[in-house]
Design a protein around this motif. Structure first.
Motif, PDB file in Angstrom:
ATOM      1  N   ARG A 297       3.600  -7.222   9.116  1.00 37.19           N
ATOM      2  CA  ARG A 297       4.715  -7.836   8.402  1.00 37.19           C
ATOM      3  C   ARG A 297       4.450  -7.398   7.002  1.00 37.19           C
ATOM      4  N   LEU A 298       2.825  -7.760   6.139  1.00 42.17           N
ATOM      5  CA  LEU A 298       1.819  -7.328   5.514  1.00 42.17           C
ATOM      6  C   LEU A 298       2.519  -6.395   4.814  1.00 42.17           C
TER       7      LEU A 298
ATOM      8  N   SER B 278       5.478  -4.739   3.618  1.00 42.91           N
ATOM      9  CA  SER B 278       6.352  -5.379   2.465  1.00 42.91           C
ATOM     10  C   SER B 278       6.842  -5.028   1.638  1.00 42.91           C
TER      11      SER B 278
ATOM     12  N   GLU C 197       1.058  -7.146  -0.913  1.00 41.99           N
ATOM     13  CA  GLU C 197       0.995  -7.682   0.260  1.00 41.99           C
ATOM     14  C   GLU C 197       0.402  -6.721   0.963  1.00 41.99           C
ATOM     15  N   ARG C 198       1.232  -5.948   0.463  1.00 43.82           N
ATOM     16  CA  ARG C 198       0.613  -4.820   1.612  1.00 43.82           C
ATOM     17  C   ARG C 198      -0.779  -4.792   1.863  1.00 43.82           C
TER      18      ARG C 198
ATOM     19  N   ASP D 230       5.893  -5.570  -1.452  1.00 41.08           N
ATOM     20  CA  ASP D 230       5.398  -5.734  -2.580  1.00 41.08           C
ATOM     21  C   ASP D 230       3.806  -5.412  -2.503  1.00 41.08           C
TER      22      ASP D 230
END
Length: 239
Positions: free
Chosen positions: A141-142, A145, A150-151, A147
């Protein structure tokens, strides 16, 4: 023995103010790209080097999460770095229930983990470690992202698994991020691929053969330890 009022956000800020170095702060502003439109835009530095920050943190490991919350949400970079250093220390020494609370706290404050050093000093030791025996769907999920930080957390967290010769999640996340638009993600993915190659060169080469069109920076990081002739062959193919 420390008391909670000694291990407070206010007490830490007093210590950090005394250690501030304006000349070093100016250098860090440039190094961490804090100018308009840059990835660290608006970040504020006091100019304190990491060994000093870790020394301050070692005196405040008793700080409760309520106080750490004040530091991690600070506009000052060193305060956020110190908050994450404390979280890593508390996770390392905590029992299962405490570790769950620290992980949840970390995930609730992702918006404040917004520079590469903040990610790199914390993601493997909290996110990666916590997910070791749990579902790792959060990383996928990250990785998707919007963002960038977050990645970056998604791939850097896999360093914990890589150190244990568990490469599957790192390879999966690298595949998701292989065409990312951000240079800081290229560097992070390349770094993790290089770490895989240190332990299992064939796994790295299989990934490279599948993704030879990866960004050049990512490739250069991944093959950094290859013999020169082999490294040049990959770079030549990439163009």
């Amino acid at each position: 023995m420390q008391t909670e009022n000694k291990s407070s956000a206010t007490a830490v800020r007093v210590e950090l103010k005394k250690l501030a170095d304006p000349k070093q702060a100016k250098l860090l502003n440039g190094y961490f790209k804090t100018g308009p439109g840059e990835y660290g835009e608006g970040d504020i530095f006091l100019g304190i080097k990491v060994p000093l920050l870790r020394k301050v943190a070692s005196r405040h490991l008793a700080m409760p999460l309520t106080e750490i919350r004040e530091l991690i949400s600070s506009e000052i970079h060193e305060e956020r770095f110190l908050a994450l250093t404390l979280l890593v220390g508390k996770y390392d020494s905590g029992v299962s229930a405490e570790r769950k609370s620290i992980y949840d706290f970390y995930m609730a404050n992702l918006s404040h983990i917004n520079n590469w050093d903040l990610v790199d000093t914390s993601a493997p030791y909290i996110v990666g470690r916590h997910l070791e025996d749990k579902s790792r769907a959060t990383l996928n999920r990250l990785a998707r992202s919007k963002d960038m930080w977050e990645r970056r957390i998604s791939i850097i967290a896999t360093f914990h698994f890589i150190r244990q010769a568990d490469f599957a999640d790192a390879i999966t996340i690298a595949g998701i991020l292989v065409n990312d638009r951000e240079d800081l993600i290229h560097k992070a993915v390349g770094w993790m691929l290089r770490e895989i190659g240190k332990r299992d060169i064939e796994t790295l080469k299989l990934f490279l053969e599948k993704h030879l069109n990866m960004p050049r920076t990512m490739l250069r990081y991944a093959i950094e330890r290859f013999p020169e002739k082999e490294r040049l062959r990959y770079l030549k193919y990439r163009g």
